[in-house]
Each structure stands twice: as C-alpha cells, then as structure tokens.
Design a protein around this motif. Structure first.
Motif, PDB file in Angstrom:
ATOM      1  N   LEU A  11       0.792  -1.201  -0.284  1.00 54.28           N
ATOM      2  CA  LEU A  11      -0.064   0.345  -0.205  1.00 54.28           C
ATOM      3  C   LEU A  11       0.895   1.022  -0.049  1.00 54.28           C
ATOM      4  O   LEU A  11       0.509   2.048  -0.636  1.00 54.28           O
ATOM      5  CB  LEU A  11      -0.725   0.128   0.992  1.00 54.28           C
ATOM      6  N   HIS A  12       1.683   1.772   0.863  1.00 60.49           N
ATOM      7  CA  HIS A  12       2.324   2.403   0.704  1.00 60.49           C
ATOM      8  C   HIS A  12       3.600   2.734  -0.657  1.00 60.49           C
ATOM      9  O   HIS A  12       3.655   3.761  -1.210  1.00 60.49           O
ATOM     10  CB  HIS A  12       3.840   2.126   2.063  1.00 60.49           C
ATOM     11  N   ALA A  13       4.019   1.316  -0.639  1.00 63.34           N
ATOM     12  CA  ALA A  13       4.985   1.150  -2.270  1.00 63.34           C
ATOM     13  C   ALA A  13       4.163   1.818  -3.107  1.00 63.34           C
ATOM     14  O   ALA A  13       4.454   2.022  -4.552  1.00 63.34           O
ATOM     15  CB  ALA A  13       5.186   0.433  -2.330  1.00 63.34           C
ATOM     16  N   GLY A  14       2.753   1.826  -3.153  1.00 61.31           N
ATOM     17  CA  GLY A  14       2.064   2.098  -5.015  1.00 61.31           C
ATOM     18  C   GLY A  14       1.443   0.551  -5.629  1.00 61.31           C
ATOM     19  O   GLY A  14       1.254   0.912  -5.840  1.00 61.31           O
ATOM     20  N   ARG A  15       1.466  -0.305  -4.922  1.00 57.12           N
ATOM     21  CA  ARG A  15       1.226  -1.189  -5.572  1.00 57.12           C
ATOM     22  C   ARG A  15      -0.031  -1.925  -4.977  1.00 57.12           C
ATOM     23  O   ARG A  15      -0.544  -1.440  -3.943  1.00 57.12           O
ATOM     24  CB  ARG A  15       2.863  -3.184  -5.371  1.00 57.12           C
ATOM     25  N   LYS A  16      -0.631  -2.328  -6.110  1.00 57.67           N
ATOM     26  CA  LYS A  16      -1.938  -3.138  -6.498  1.00 57.67           C
ATOM     27  C   LYS A  16      -2.370  -4.167  -5.609  1.00 57.67           C
ATOM     28  O   LYS A  16      -1.351  -4.800  -4.928  1.00 57.67           O
ATOM     29  CB  LYS A  16      -2.457  -3.201  -7.597  1.00 57.67           C
ATOM     30  N   VAL A  17      -3.078  -3.650  -4.649  1.00 59.15           N
ATOM     31  CA  VAL A  17      -3.707  -4.569  -3.737  1.00 59.15           C
ATOM     32  C   VAL A  17      -5.236  -4.774  -3.203  1.00 59.15           C
ATOM     33  O   VAL A  17      -6.116  -3.766  -4.001  1.00 59.15           O
ATOM     34  CB  VAL A  17      -3.797  -3.945  -1.389  1.00 59.15           C
ATOM     35  N   PHE A  18      -5.597  -6.255  -3.568  1.00 53.91           N
ATOM     36  CA  PHE A  18      -7.204  -6.344  -3.886  1.00 53.91           C
ATOM     37  C   PHE A  18      -8.076  -7.375  -3.126  1.00 53.91           C
ATOM     38  O   PHE A  18      -7.102  -7.828  -2.330  1.00 53.91           O
ATOM     39  CB  PHE A  18      -7.264  -7.680  -4.982  1.00 53.91           C
ATOM     40  N   SER A  19      -9.415  -6.346  -2.665  1.00 54.56           N
ATOM     41  CA  SER A  19     -10.068  -6.884  -1.738  1.00 54.56           C
ATOM     42  C   SER A  19     -11.378  -6.758  -2.266  1.00 54.56           C
ATOM     43  O   SER A  19     -11.517  -6.483  -3.040  1.00 54.56           O
ATOM     44  CB  SER A  19     -10.027  -6.453  -0.864  1.00 54.56           C
ATOM     45  N   THR A  20     -12.401  -7.523  -1.196  1.00 54.00           N
ATOM     46  CA  THR A  20     -13.851  -7.525  -1.590  1.00 54.00           C
ATOM     47  C   THR A  20     -14.446  -7.249   0.035  1.00 54.00           C
ATOM     48  O   THR A  20     -13.595  -7.833   1.264  1.00 54.00           O
ATOM     49  CB  THR A  20     -14.043  -9.058  -2.044  1.00 54.00           C
ATOM     50  N   ILE A  33     -14.082 -17.290  -0.690  1.00 53.32           N
ATOM     51  CA  ILE A  33     -13.992 -16.086  -0.531  1.00 53.32           C
ATOM     52  C   ILE A  33     -12.438 -15.783  -1.184  1.00 53.32           C
ATOM     53  O   ILE A  33     -11.394 -15.415  -1.816  1.00 53.32           O
ATOM     54  CB  ILE A  33     -13.733 -15.272   0.366  1.00 53.32           C
ATOM     55  N   LYS A  34     -11.270 -17.092  -0.524  1.00 46.32           N
ATOM     56  CA  LYS A  34     -10.092 -17.571  -0.633  1.00 46.32           C
ATOM     57  C   LYS A  34      -9.381 -17.823  -2.104  1.00 46.32           C
ATOM     58  O   LYS A  34      -8.902 -17.119  -2.884  1.00 46.32           O
ATOM     59  CB  LYS A  34      -9.489 -18.475   0.210  1.00 46.32           C
ATOM     60  N   GLU A  35     -10.502 -18.609  -2.383  1.00 50.71           N
ATOM     61  CA  GLU A  35     -10.521 -19.003  -3.750  1.00 50.71           C
ATOM     62  C   GLU A  35     -10.187 -17.308  -4.972  1.00 50.71           C
ATOM     63  O   GLU A  35     -10.037 -18.356  -6.698  1.00 50.71           O
ATOM     64  CB  GLU A  35     -11.035 -20.353  -4.256  1.00 50.71           C
ATOM     65  N   THR A  36     -11.318 -16.689  -4.319  1.00 46.30           N
ATOM     66  CA  THR A  36     -10.812 -15.393  -5.436  1.00 46.30           C
ATOM     67  C   THR A  36     -10.091 -15.109  -5.090  1.00 46.30           C
ATOM     68  O   THR A  36      -9.229 -13.890  -6.915  1.00 46.30           O
ATOM     69  CB  THR A  36     -11.836 -14.460  -5.268  1.00 46.30           C
ATOM     70  N   GLY A  37      -8.407 -15.475  -4.777  1.00 42.16           N
ATOM     71  CA  GLY A  37      -7.234 -14.793  -4.856  1.00 42.16           C
ATOM     72  C   GLY A  37      -6.979 -13.347  -4.335  1.00 42.16           C
ATOM     73  O   GLY A  37      -6.103 -12.625  -4.967  1.00 42.16           O
ATOM     74  N   ILE A  38      -8.198 -12.561  -3.989  1.00 46.67           N
ATOM     75  CA  ILE A  38      -7.952 -11.496  -2.721  1.00 46.67           C
ATOM     76  C   ILE A  38      -7.268 -11.332  -2.109  1.00 46.67           C
ATOM     77  O   ILE A  38      -6.612 -13.059  -1.844  1.00 46.67           O
ATOM     78  CB  ILE A  38      -9.154 -11.200  -2.399  1.00 46.67           C
ATOM     79  N   ASP A  39      -6.804 -10.309  -1.678  1.00 41.65           N
ATOM     80  CA  ASP A  39      -5.340  -9.712  -1.061  1.00 41.65           C
ATOM     81  C   ASP A  39      -5.945 -10.229   0.644  1.00 41.65           C
ATOM     82  O   ASP A  39      -4.746 -10.243   1.251  1.00 41.65           O
ATOM     83  CB  ASP A  39      -4.802  -8.920  -0.853  1.00 41.65           C
ATOM     84  N   PHE A  40      -6.833  -9.830   0.846  1.00 43.51           N
ATOM     85  CA  PHE A  40      -7.879  -8.919   1.979  1.00 43.51           C
ATOM     86  C   PHE A  40      -9.431  -8.739   2.035  1.00 43.51           C
ATOM     87  O   PHE A  40      -9.969  -8.581   0.725  1.00 43.51           O
ATOM     88  CB  PHE A  40      -6.987  -8.397   3.276  1.00 43.51           C
ATOM     89  N   VAL A  41      -9.559  -9.558   3.069  1.00 44.94           N
ATOM     90  CA  VAL A  41     -11.459  -9.131   2.964  1.00 44.94           C
ATOM     91  C   VAL A  41     -12.073  -8.172   4.031  1.00 44.94           C
ATOM     92  O   VAL A  41     -11.364  -8.247   5.671  1.00 44.94           O
ATOM     93  CB  VAL A  41     -11.835 -11.091   3.701  1.00 44.94           C
ATOM     94  N   PHE A  42     -12.631  -7.600   3.739  1.00 43.94           N
ATOM     95  CA  PHE A  42     -12.960  -6.474   4.303  1.00 43.94           C
ATOM     96  C   PHE A  42     -14.797  -7.074   4.686  1.00 43.94           C
ATOM     97  O   PHE A  42     -15.783  -7.010   4.815  1.00 43.94           O
ATOM     98  CB  PHE A  42     -13.675  -5.053   3.168  1.00 43.94           C
TER      99      PHE A  42
END
Length: 259
Positions: A11-20, A33-42
C-alpha cells in the motif's frame, strides 16, 4: 496469500492490493472467498448487524485460511478498534473519518496496542519515548495490522493532507455513497465533481506515501479507470452485491428464454 506486513508495504509503495467485502457469516463462505485470489477481506460492522462474537468467528476463520480479515468498526474509537483486533482482525477501517484526532484513535490501536491512556498518547506524539525493549515488542506484535481510514466527506478532503501524514496510517478508502451525499450529488458517481474528488483524494494520499482506494460495485471499467488515475487499493463490491447481480441477470435470461 500475502501477510499483513506485506500488504502494508505494498500500500505504501503504490502497488495494487485487491479486496472485497464479505457480509455472510456462513462457514462455507471463507474458503470460496479465498479461492478468488483476493489479498484481504473487508468485514463491515458499521452498517451490518454482526455481533462481536460472530465477527470474531469470521476473523479467526479467514485468518486460519490465510486471508487477513480487516474490520470496519462502527466509530473511530480506540476501544472499538481494540475489540475487533482482540477478536482476531488483522486490521481496522475507521468510518467517516474527518480529523487527525480520529485518525490517531485507530492508529493507536493498530500500531501500539495494548497501550492505552497517557502511555499511548506519549507514543503517538513521539515513539522514541518508549523503552527500546517495549517499542521493539509492540512493533513486532502489530507489524501485520492494517490501519485504513474511510474518507467520505468534504470535511475529510479538506483535512486530508494532515490526516494522510498521521504516522502509522496505511491507506485511505473512499466510501462513495456518503461522499456523493456530502458533495450534494447523491449516487451520481459519474458526475465531474465526484470524479474530481476521487482523484484529489488519490493524489493527496499517494503524495503522503500511503495507499488510496475506493469501495465500488457498479462498474469494473470505472474501477480500472480510477486505479489508472492513482488508486492502488482495489476494494471490489461485496458478496451480497455480486450474488444479487448474478442471480438477477440469470433470472432475467431464464424468464426471457422460457416465457
């Protein structure tokens, strides 16, 4: 799956992070949810009626599967943030955050938990006042904890340069519905003023070296445009929204074909 510390660094470096966003507390849900490949869940507790115990079960389950759970608390309060972190959350999102004082409240829990009271205020003012052994312990203990601020109003944009410089804050996340209402253009997400506000938030956040994103659900193409304009926290839709959209589309096709 990335660790919380790796997500923070991205996040600090500007790289893309994906969530739902995940609303359903079903025990079947986390694996899908894990199988979707997201980085974290909200997980949202501001608008969704989930009990503290249910949220803790959800957090522990997602965490056990290697999906960091990040919880939006109902208000920007140190103790509300501490409760979800004690329950297994790997991060907190502060809702409708408009001031540095509110940012410090969630940062205090995310970065220096379990310090409270005067000792916490001293650490927030100047971490060097902490004994080296204590500071090393707290930094290691909280290294994986994400800290995100919801930016959802004109007042928040006016104070954003100062908010974004709050030490320990990892990213800002636009709440589009509340922001559009604050701008006086409710749900007009294609309005030029809304787009200008989004891009301003992204620019100020990235200049401060923290992540920036928007929780959006209406158009993947629009999300891509905003990401290309500087957003690197891609918070796409929610389980209930995607289920509704898919089911509605499928039912419409079935009714048309079989009418």
């Amino acid at each position: 799956m990335p660790t919380g510390a790796e997500i923070r660094e991205a996040l600090h470096a500007g790289r893309k992070v994906f969530s739902t966003a995940a609303i359903a507390p079903s025990t079947y849900w986390p694996q899908f949810i894990k199988e979707t490949g997201i980085d974290f869940v909200f997980i949202d507790t501001e608008h969704v009626p989930l009990s503290r115990e249910t949220v803790a079960w959800m957090c522990r389950t997602y965490d056990a599967l290697g999906v960091p759970p990040v919880v939006r608390i109902p208000c920007n309060d140190l103790y509300e943030a501490s409760k979800v972190l004690d329950g297994g959350a790997r991060g907190v999102i502060g809702p409708y955050l408009e001031t540095v004082e509110q940012a410090r409240a969630i940062v205090g829990a995310a970065r220096w938990r379990p310090l409270k009271g005067r000792r916490l205020e001293e650490a927030l003012d100047d971490a060097s006042v902490l004994e080296p052994e204590l500071r090393a312990y707290l930094e290691k203990r909280n290294a994986d904890t994400l800290c995100i601020a919801n930016i959802e109003s004109v007042a928040a944009i006016e104070n954003l340069a100062e908010i974004a410089r709050t030490p320990g804050l990892d990213a800002v996340l636009i709440g589009p519905h509340d922001l559009s209402c604050s701008l006086g253009i409710p749900e007009q997400y294609d309005h030029a003023r809304f787009d200008e506000a989004v891009q301003t938030i992204f620019r100020v956040a990235r200049e401060a070296g923290i992540g920036a994103g928007i929780h959006y659900w209406e158009s993947v193409e629009r999300e891509i445009e905003w990401a290309q304009a500087g957003g690197n926290l891609i918070m796409h839709s929610s389980d209930i929204t995607m289920m509704k959209q898919t089911l509605a589309n499928d039912m419409a096709r079935l009714r048309k074909a079989l009418s």
